[in-house]
Design a protein around this motif. Structure first.
Motif, mmCIF file in Angstrom:
data_model
loop_
_atom_site.group_PDB
_atom_site.id
_atom_site.type_symbol
_atom_site.label_atom_id
_atom_site.label_comp_id
_atom_site.label_asym_id
_atom_site.label_seq_id
_atom_site.Cartn_x
_atom_site.Cartn_y
_atom_site.Cartn_z
ATOM 1 N N ASP A 170 0.839 -1.207 0.000
ATOM 2 C CA ASP A 170 0.000 0.000 0.000
ATOM 3 C C ASP A 170 0.870 1.252 0.000
ATOM 4 O O ASP A 170 0.633 2.196 -0.753
ATOM 5 C CB ASP A 170 -0.911 0.053 1.233
ATOM 6 C CG ASP A 170 -1.954 -1.033 1.264
ATOM 7 O OD1 ASP A 170 -2.416 -1.478 0.190
ATOM 8 O OD2 ASP A 170 -2.323 -1.445 2.392
ATOM 9 N N ILE A 171 1.885 1.257 0.856
ATOM 10 C CA ILE A 171 2.771 2.418 0.983
ATOM 11 C C ILE A 171 3.560 2.626 -0.311
ATOM 12 O O ILE A 171 3.672 3.756 -0.795
ATOM 13 C CB ILE A 171 3.694 2.260 2.207
ATOM 14 C CG1 ILE A 171 2.848 2.296 3.493
ATOM 15 C CG2 ILE A 171 4.772 3.345 2.224
ATOM 16 C CD1 ILE A 171 3.588 1.864 4.734
ATOM 17 N N GLU A 172 4.069 1.541 -0.868
ATOM 18 C CA GLU A 172 4.823 1.651 -2.118
ATOM 19 C C GLU A 172 3.938 2.140 -3.266
ATOM 20 O O GLU A 172 4.354 2.990 -4.064
ATOM 21 C CB GLU A 172 5.450 0.292 -2.457
ATOM 22 C CG GLU A 172 6.561 -0.090 -1.498
ATOM 23 C CD GLU A 172 6.921 -1.574 -1.531
ATOM 24 O OE1 GLU A 172 6.382 -2.317 -2.389
ATOM 25 O OE2 GLU A 172 7.724 -1.991 -0.683
ATOM 26 N N MET A 173 2.721 1.614 -3.349
ATOM 27 C CA MET A 173 1.811 2.043 -4.419
ATOM 28 C C MET A 173 1.407 3.503 -4.235
ATOM 29 O O MET A 173 1.323 4.252 -5.209
ATOM 30 C CB MET A 173 0.569 1.149 -4.467
ATOM 31 C CG MET A 173 0.875 -0.222 -5.013
ATOM 32 S SD MET A 173 -0.546 -1.326 -5.330
ATOM 33 C CE MET A 173 -1.868 -0.688 -4.387
ATOM 34 N N PHE A 174 1.170 3.925 -2.979
ATOM 35 C CA PHE A 174 0.812 5.323 -2.744
ATOM 36 C C PHE A 174 1.969 6.242 -3.133
ATOM 37 O O PHE A 174 1.763 7.294 -3.740
ATOM 38 C CB PHE A 174 0.407 5.555 -1.283
ATOM 39 C CG PHE A 174 -0.216 6.894 -1.066
ATOM 40 C CD1 PHE A 174 -1.586 7.060 -1.229
ATOM 41 C CD2 PHE A 174 0.554 7.994 -0.730
ATOM 42 C CE1 PHE A 174 -2.173 8.313 -1.053
ATOM 43 C CE2 PHE A 174 -0.021 9.243 -0.554
ATOM 44 C CZ PHE A 174 -1.386 9.400 -0.715
ATOM 45 N N ALA A 175 3.186 5.830 -2.808
ATOM 46 C CA ALA A 175 4.364 6.615 -3.192
ATOM 47 C C ALA A 175 4.445 6.742 -4.707
ATOM 48 O O ALA A 175 4.749 7.822 -5.236
ATOM 49 C CB ALA A 175 5.635 5.983 -2.640
ATOM 50 N N GLU A 176 4.166 5.657 -5.403
ATOM 51 C CA GLU A 176 4.216 5.673 -6.863
ATOM 52 C C GLU A 176 3.153 6.608 -7.446
ATOM 53 O O GLU A 176 3.450 7.445 -8.295
ATOM 54 C CB GLU A 176 4.015 4.247 -7.397
ATOM 55 C CG GLU A 176 4.099 4.140 -8.898
ATOM 56 C CD GLU A 176 5.487 4.371 -9.453
ATOM 57 O OE1 GLU A 176 5.578 4.773 -10.627
ATOM 58 O OE2 GLU A 176 6.480 4.162 -8.731
ATOM 59 N N VAL A 177 1.939 6.477 -6.984
ATOM 60 C CA VAL A 177 0.829 7.271 -7.528
ATOM 61 C C VAL A 177 0.962 8.750 -7.165
ATOM 62 O O VAL A 177 0.749 9.623 -7.997
ATOM 63 C CB VAL A 177 -0.527 6.710 -7.037
ATOM 64 C CG1 VAL A 177 -1.669 7.652 -7.362
ATOM 65 C CG2 VAL A 177 -0.773 5.344 -7.636
ATOM 66 N N SER A 178 1.343 9.024 -5.931
ATOM 67 C CA SER A 178 1.405 10.418 -5.464
ATOM 68 C C SER A 178 2.724 11.107 -5.822
ATOM 69 O O SER A 178 2.812 12.327 -5.764
ATOM 70 C CB SER A 178 1.227 10.476 -3.950
ATOM 71 O OG SER A 178 2.354 9.904 -3.298
ATOM 72 N N THR A 179 3.729 10.340 -6.145
ATOM 73 C CA THR A 179 5.117 10.769 -6.354
ATOM 74 C C THR A 179 5.766 11.294 -5.075
ATOM 75 O O THR A 179 6.812 11.917 -5.124
ATOM 76 C CB THR A 179 5.283 11.797 -7.512
ATOM 77 O OG1 THR A 179 4.764 13.060 -7.130
ATOM 78 C CG2 THR A 179 4.629 11.305 -8.803
ATOM 79 N N ASP A 180 5.174 10.991 -3.917
ATOM 80 C CA ASP A 180 5.764 11.343 -2.621
ATOM 81 C C ASP A 180 6.639 10.173 -2.181
ATOM 82 O O ASP A 180 6.154 9.187 -1.635
ATOM 83 C CB ASP A 180 4.670 11.611 -1.588
ATOM 84 C CG ASP A 180 5.225 11.924 -0.203
ATOM 85 O OD1 ASP A 180 6.454 11.818 0.008
ATOM 86 O OD2 ASP A 180 4.416 12.262 0.690
ATOM 87 N N ARG A 181 7.935 10.315 -2.436
ATOM 88 C CA ARG A 181 8.889 9.251 -2.117
ATOM 89 C C ARG A 181 9.769 9.621 -0.921
ATOM 90 O O ARG A 181 10.930 9.239 -0.847
ATOM 91 C CB ARG A 181 9.729 8.938 -3.352
ATOM 92 C CG ARG A 181 8.894 8.348 -4.479
ATOM 93 C CD ARG A 181 9.732 7.988 -5.695
ATOM 94 N NE ARG A 181 8.898 7.412 -6.736
ATOM 95 C CZ ARG A 181 8.256 8.121 -7.674
ATOM 96 N NH1 ARG A 181 8.350 9.438 -7.693
ATOM 97 N NH2 ARG A 181 7.515 7.515 -8.584
ATOM 98 N N ALA A 238 -5.706 9.223 5.325
ATOM 99 C CA ALA A 238 -6.860 10.083 5.043
ATOM 100 C C ALA A 238 -7.703 9.517 3.901
ATOM 101 O O ALA A 238 -8.926 9.689 3.867
ATOM 102 C CB ALA A 238 -6.405 11.494 4.710
ATOM 103 N N GLY A 239 -7.055 8.825 2.978
ATOM 104 C CA GLY A 239 -7.782 8.212 1.873
ATOM 105 C C GLY A 239 -8.794 7.175 2.333
ATOM 106 O O GLY A 239 -9.787 6.926 1.646
ATOM 107 N N LEU A 240 -8.575 6.587 3.496
ATOM 108 C CA LEU A 240 -9.536 5.627 4.029
ATOM 109 C C LEU A 240 -10.830 6.330 4.423
ATOM 110 O O LEU A 240 -11.924 5.766 4.290
ATOM 111 C CB LEU A 240 -8.938 4.847 5.190
ATOM 112 C CG LEU A 240 -7.694 4.027 4.840
ATOM 113 C CD1 LEU A 240 -7.123 3.359 6.086
ATOM 114 C CD2 LEU A 240 -7.986 3.011 3.753
ATOM 115 N N ILE A 241 -10.711 7.575 4.902
ATOM 116 C CA ILE A 241 -11.906 8.385 5.179
ATOM 117 C C ILE A 241 -12.669 8.608 3.874
ATOM 118 O O ILE A 241 -13.891 8.455 3.813
ATOM 119 C CB ILE A 241 -11.511 9.737 5.812
ATOM 120 C CG1 ILE A 241 -10.907 9.538 7.207
ATOM 121 C CG2 ILE A 241 -12.684 10.709 5.826
ATOM 122 C CD1 ILE A 241 -11.867 9.070 8.263
#
Length: 147
Positions: free
Chosen positions: A31-42, A68-71
């Motif tokens: 989840d963390i790796e995919m969020f980093a990829e999508v958001s570009t927040d590395r 926050a995305g879970l909200i």
């Protein structure tokens, strides 16, 4: 894996004060790796354990906006559900979410303006009963009149 109430839509005509919905999700490394990829927040505090050990968190943490995305998922899938339009969101990040933590994201109706189809929701995320995120969302709820 998600543990939640049935998904769907609750139209403005059926929303009541105090109504609440939630989901639970274990946050994984993927989840963390995919969020980093999508958001570009590395930021390495999310991706590099050695780096993260030297921070105030003393280990890797999930992105705050992933939590926050879970909200957003509860709002968009359950309360009010499909057809909801976000108008605003305030957030306070109160504690870290770590890989492997199970987050309980919950929203509760605290205000309703039937004429304008506006709903105010108290938003909170907890890990092991500890509040890690709190805020408020304002949304435009779907209506049977527009189906």
């Amino acid at each position: 894996m998600f543990d939640n109430l049935p998904r769907g839509t609750i139209c403005i005509e059926d929303i009541e004060m105090g109504m609440s919905r939630y989901l639970q999700k274990q946050v994984t490394d993927r989840d963390i790796e995919m969020f980093a990829e999508v958001s570009t927040d590395r930021n390495p505090v999310h991706l590099d354990e050695d780096y993260a050990q030297e921070t105030i968190f003393e280990g890797r943490i999930a992105h705050g906006m992933l939590t926050a995305g879970l909200i957003s998922a509860v709002i968009g899938e359950q309360l009010p559900g499909h057809g909801t339009v976000y108008l605003g969101q305030s957030l306070k990040f109160l504690g870290p979410v770590r890989p492997g933590d199970t987050v309980r994201a919950e929203v509760t109706v605290t205000g309703i303006d039937h004429a304008k189809r506006r709903v105010t929701l108290d938003c909170r995320c907890e890990v092991d009963g500890k509040l890690v995120l709190a805020g408020e969302a304002k949304v435009l709820a779907p209506s049977r009149k527009f189906d």
